[in-house]
Motif scaffolding. Structure first.
Motif, mmCIF file in Angstrom:
data_model
loop_
_atom_site.group_PDB
_atom_site.id
_atom_site.type_symbol
_atom_site.label_atom_id
_atom_site.label_comp_id
_atom_site.label_asym_id
_atom_site.label_seq_id
_atom_site.Cartn_x
_atom_site.Cartn_y
_atom_site.Cartn_z
ATOM 1 N N VAL A 266 3.951 -15.512 -9.392
ATOM 2 C CA VAL A 266 3.139 -15.232 -8.625
ATOM 3 C C VAL A 266 4.507 -14.074 -7.969
ATOM 4 N N LYS A 267 5.453 -14.009 -8.167
ATOM 5 C CA LYS A 267 6.676 -13.380 -7.810
ATOM 6 C C LYS A 267 5.900 -11.879 -7.990
ATOM 7 N N GLY A 268 5.056 -11.182 -8.829
ATOM 8 C CA GLY A 268 4.866 -10.512 -10.083
ATOM 9 C C GLY A 268 2.841 -9.956 -9.455
ATOM 10 N N ALA A 269 2.047 -10.626 -8.844
ATOM 11 C CA ALA A 269 0.849 -10.878 -8.394
ATOM 12 C C ALA A 269 1.086 -10.481 -6.700
ATOM 13 N N ALA A 270 2.651 -10.747 -5.822
ATOM 14 C CA ALA A 270 2.762 -10.462 -4.526
ATOM 15 C C ALA A 270 2.864 -9.620 -4.759
ATOM 16 N N ALA A 271 3.576 -8.799 -5.179
ATOM 17 C CA ALA A 271 3.866 -7.379 -5.947
ATOM 18 C C ALA A 271 3.087 -6.439 -5.723
ATOM 19 N N ALA A 272 1.719 -6.391 -6.389
ATOM 20 C CA ALA A 272 0.437 -5.854 -7.048
ATOM 21 C C ALA A 272 -0.114 -5.976 -5.902
ATOM 22 N N SER A 273 -0.128 -7.308 -4.837
ATOM 23 C CA SER A 273 -0.809 -6.931 -4.220
ATOM 24 C C SER A 273 0.070 -6.131 -2.780
ATOM 25 N N ASP A 274 0.526 -5.961 -3.191
ATOM 26 C CA ASP A 274 0.683 -4.917 -2.114
ATOM 27 C C ASP A 274 0.674 -3.658 -2.457
ATOM 28 N N ASN A 275 0.887 -2.916 -3.475
ATOM 29 C CA ASN A 275 0.549 -1.777 -3.828
ATOM 30 C C ASN A 275 -0.557 -1.346 -4.604
ATOM 31 N N TYR A 276 -1.317 -2.557 -4.677
ATOM 32 C CA TYR A 276 -2.489 -1.761 -4.787
ATOM 33 C C TYR A 276 -3.691 -1.610 -3.292
ATOM 34 N N ALA A 277 -2.739 -1.874 -2.425
ATOM 35 C CA ALA A 277 -3.215 -2.195 -0.983
ATOM 36 C C ALA A 277 -3.349 -0.624 -0.395
ATOM 37 N N ASN A 278 -1.637 -0.722 -0.506
ATOM 38 C CA ASN A 278 -0.903 0.718 -0.285
ATOM 39 C C ASN A 278 -1.539 1.687 -0.392
ATOM 40 N N PHE A 279 -1.782 1.922 -2.192
ATOM 41 C CA PHE A 279 -2.233 3.073 -2.662
ATOM 42 C C PHE A 279 -3.120 3.866 -2.476
ATOM 43 N N PHE A 280 -4.411 2.456 -2.425
ATOM 44 C CA PHE A 280 -6.407 3.034 -2.881
ATOM 45 C C PHE A 280 -6.356 2.749 -0.986
ATOM 46 N N GLY A 281 -5.286 2.073 -0.202
ATOM 47 C CA GLY A 281 -5.717 2.413 1.536
ATOM 48 C C GLY A 281 -5.835 3.381 2.118
ATOM 49 N N GLN A 282 -4.658 4.329 1.598
ATOM 50 C CA GLN A 282 -4.184 5.271 2.440
ATOM 51 C C GLN A 282 -4.977 6.542 1.994
ATOM 52 N N GLN A 283 -5.111 6.381 0.777
ATOM 53 C CA GLN A 283 -6.416 7.485 0.516
ATOM 54 C C GLN A 283 -7.312 7.817 0.940
ATOM 55 N N VAL A 284 -7.632 6.830 2.187
ATOM 56 C CA VAL A 284 -8.885 6.734 2.838
ATOM 57 C C VAL A 284 -8.701 7.796 4.172
ATOM 58 N N PHE A 285 -7.520 7.456 4.231
ATOM 59 C CA PHE A 285 -7.480 8.221 5.850
ATOM 60 C C PHE A 285 -6.679 9.989 5.908
ATOM 61 N N PRO A 286 -7.670 10.879 5.962
ATOM 62 C CA PRO A 286 -7.785 12.025 6.147
ATOM 63 C C PRO A 286 -6.126 12.917 6.207
ATOM 64 N N ALA A 287 -5.697 12.356 7.258
ATOM 65 C CA ALA A 287 -4.643 12.370 7.600
ATOM 66 C C ALA A 287 -3.128 12.436 6.796
ATOM 67 N N ALA A 288 -3.652 10.788 6.096
ATOM 68 C CA ALA A 288 -2.048 11.140 5.493
ATOM 69 C C ALA A 288 -2.027 12.213 4.312
ATOM 70 N N SER A 289 -1.029 11.927 3.656
ATOM 71 C CA SER A 289 0.725 12.573 3.147
ATOM 72 C C SER A 289 -0.414 12.870 1.386
ATOM 73 N N GLY A 290 -0.583 11.964 1.015
ATOM 74 C CA GLY A 290 -1.029 11.752 -0.147
ATOM 75 C C GLY A 290 -2.440 12.654 -0.404
ATOM 76 N N VAL A 291 -3.619 12.413 0.647
ATOM 77 C CA VAL A 291 -4.976 13.294 0.624
ATOM 78 C C VAL A 291 -4.653 14.806 0.545
ATOM 79 N N ALA A 292 -3.840 15.100 1.250
ATOM 80 C CA ALA A 292 -2.648 16.602 2.044
ATOM 81 C C ALA A 292 -2.386 17.284 0.701
ATOM 82 N N LEU A 293 -1.856 16.275 -0.139
ATOM 83 C CA LEU A 293 -1.203 16.977 -0.910
ATOM 84 C C LEU A 293 -1.670 16.911 -2.247
ATOM 85 N N ILE A 294 -3.027 16.216 -1.917
ATOM 86 C CA ILE A 294 -4.432 15.986 -3.306
ATOM 87 C C ILE A 294 -4.981 17.074 -2.873
ATOM 88 N N VAL A 295 -5.406 18.145 -1.458
ATOM 89 C CA VAL A 295 -6.380 19.096 -1.107
ATOM 90 C C VAL A 295 -5.903 20.096 -0.941
#
Length: 224
Positions: A149-178
């Motif tokens: 349960v502890k690992g799954a709780a951490a994973a839920s936040d990691n998945y959401a943060n990593f894959f969610g922020q890449q959709v926002f065009p002005a995110a720092s991760g997107v700027a790095l990729i571009v």
């Protein structure tokens, strides 16, 4: 001529981690020793560390939340969260974690800073998921189930943060990729990267759902 003495820094890290010494202390000592052997003075090292800290001070802002989290836990935040979840009989750990991933991922897609390990997962999401697992199972969790349960709780936040922020065009991760792709000769824009990140966004939600439903099966968590 190669200065082989610089490899001592790697040796310090290997030995430090091998003896399970505090990781931050090991890395700092390794960096200082490597810099000194490379001809950088101690004052220059302090100057570099200070400049890097100021340049990345936003990354350490979570430290400000730690006293608040500690005080909240001291006065029963965790117990209150578990008690609330116990009253919802149909909620399982997997369902709760996927709902958190969905909300967190949607918020990240719009660059809304909702969630995080120190602010949400540690004091709220993990104890709530553990309480839901206990309720759905009908008994206390064993050590292995608690870690799942502890690992799954951490994973839920990691998945959401990593894959969610890449959709926002002005995110720092997107700027790095571009920036990296433009330097490599590809003509891309932030909007294009954001649009092409949507499939990964949806796949992350799907695989998160599958993983958390499998977690319920491992624990025996079926809604009553």
């Amino acid at each position: 001529m190669v200065n082989w003495w610089l490899l001592i820094g790697i040796l310090i890290i290997v030995i430090g981690f091998g003896f399970k010494i505090d990781s931050i202390a090991v890395v700092i000592v390794s960096a200082v020793v490597t810099a000194l052997l490379g001809g950088i003075s101690f004052l220059e090292i302090l100057e570099i560390l200070g400049e890097r800290f100021v340049a990345n001070r936003g990354m350490s802002i979570f430290i400000l939340t730690l006293p608040i989290v500690g005080i909240s836990e001291r006065f029963g935040l965790k117990e209150s969260a578990v008690k609330l979840i116990h009253s919802v009989k149909s909620l399982t750990a997997g369902r709760l974690l996927w709902m958190y991933q969905f909300v967190r991922q949607m918020a990240s897609a719009f660059s809304l800073r909702l969630g995080g390990h120190p602010q949400f997962v540690r004091p709220l999401i993990h104890p709530m998921a553990e309480g839901a697992a206990i309720t759905s199972k009908g008994s206390e969790l064993d050590e292995k189930e608690v870690e799942l349960v502890k690992g799954a709780a951490a994973a839920s936040d990691n998945y959401a943060n990593f894959f969610g922020q890449q959709v926002f065009p002005a995110a720092s991760g997107v700027a790095l990729i571009v920036g990296t792709m433009v330097d490599a000769g590809y003509d891309v824009t932030n909007t294009q990267i954001g649009l092409w990140s949507i499939p990964a966004f949806l796949v992350a939600l799907l695989f998160g759902y599958i993983q958390f439903m499998m977690l319920d099966k491992k624990i025996g968590g079926k809604a009553k």
